[in-house]
Design an enzyme around this catalytic site. Sequence first.
Site, short mmCIF file in Angstrom:
data_model
loop_
_atom_site.label_atom_id
_atom_site.label_comp_id
_atom_site.label_asym_id
_atom_site.label_seq_id
_atom_site.Cartn_x
_atom_site.Cartn_y
_atom_site.Cartn_z
N LYS A 61 8.66 13.96 9.50
CA LYS A 61 8.29 13.92 8.10
C LYS A 61 8.54 15.27 7.43
O LYS A 61 8.36 16.32 8.06
CB LYS A 61 6.82 13.51 7.96
CG LYS A 61 6.54 12.10 8.46
CD LYS A 61 5.09 11.73 8.35
CE LYS A 61 4.22 12.56 9.28
NZ LYS A 61 2.83 12.06 9.36
N THR B 182 -3.18 13.59 -1.57
CA THR B 182 -2.31 13.12 -0.49
C THR B 182 -3.08 12.83 0.80
O THR B 182 -2.49 12.72 1.87
CB THR B 182 -1.23 14.18 -0.19
OG1 THR B 182 -1.87 15.43 0.13
CG2 THR B 182 -0.30 14.37 -1.37
N GLY C 30 -4.47 11.02 3.72
CA GLY C 30 -4.13 9.77 4.40
C GLY C 30 -2.68 9.37 4.32
O GLY C 30 -2.32 8.27 4.76
N THR C 31 -1.81 10.23 3.79
CA THR C 31 -0.40 9.84 3.67
C THR C 31 0.23 9.61 5.04
O THR C 31 1.02 8.67 5.21
CB THR C 31 0.41 10.92 2.91
OG1 THR C 31 0.13 12.20 3.49
CG2 THR C 31 0.05 10.94 1.44
N GLY C 32 -0.10 10.46 6.01
CA GLY C 32 0.48 10.30 7.34
C GLY C 32 0.06 8.99 7.98
O GLY C 32 0.88 8.27 8.56
N CYS C 33 -1.24 8.69 7.92
CA CYS C 33 -1.75 7.43 8.47
C CYS C 33 -1.10 6.24 7.79
O CYS C 33 -0.67 5.28 8.45
CB CYS C 33 -3.26 7.35 8.28
SG CYS C 33 -4.21 8.67 9.03
#
Length: 265
Positions: A177, A209, A211-214
């Site tokens: 990412k 942002t 929780g964007t990865g989850c």
Amino acid sequence: MRDMVYKALTIAGSDSGGGAGIQADLKTFHQFRVFGMSAITAVTAQNTLGVQAVYPLPLEAIEKQIDSVAVDLSPDAVKTGMLFSHEIIELVAQKTAQYRWTRIVVDPVMVAKGGAPLLKQEAIEAFKRHMLPLAYVLTPNIPEAEVLTNMRIETFEDRKEAAKKLHHLGVRYVVMKGGHAEGSELVDLLYDGERFYEWKSERIETKHTHGTGCTFAAAITAQLAKGKTIYEAIDIAKRFIQAAVEQALHIGSGHGPTNHWALYE
């Protein structure tokens, strides 16, 4: 005739603020009409301002949750998030092998948006040894990739080199990412062991942002559960997370959550 029901399991921590962890995963699964199931590894007390406390669950409780889902509901894809300790990592790896799950999306959750550690330092080697060889897809951000590869990542070529190293550690597909890189354009990079693929999007200047990865990893998981290829899954997940950040909900006083219904409202 009833449509086929696709199922996905998330093995992760609970975010009381609802923006990340199993809450974000289940919301994302639901938006893609995938039936979501969960095995909670830890309960966190957190909000948009940060993580106030972490309470890992007993190993027996985690094992029983996984067994209950696996023997009756048979997930089509599995996502892992916050695993916290080497004991939990080893348990999840053991269960993955026991049930012969193959479509595993591993999100190497290490640090919360506010800076709180979500993976113990002594658990990193266990994560590399036990989880990476099981990962069908790994979705590290740049700081996580630096920890997992023991290298400094400053350039785009560094990101490619890190992806190759992670692939050599057993990961089938590495999704690097680009959110922590500089520039007005955000580039996510996929390495499939032979070629690199790029997904570009406009960088959105916002603090919301959380929780964007989850959410991104959960979107990939949902698509894999439905039988999509990794390339199709990333296409859809990129559109989903871009809309979720563009139309942030602006709730809370700190790093607010993404909007999980943005793409389909």
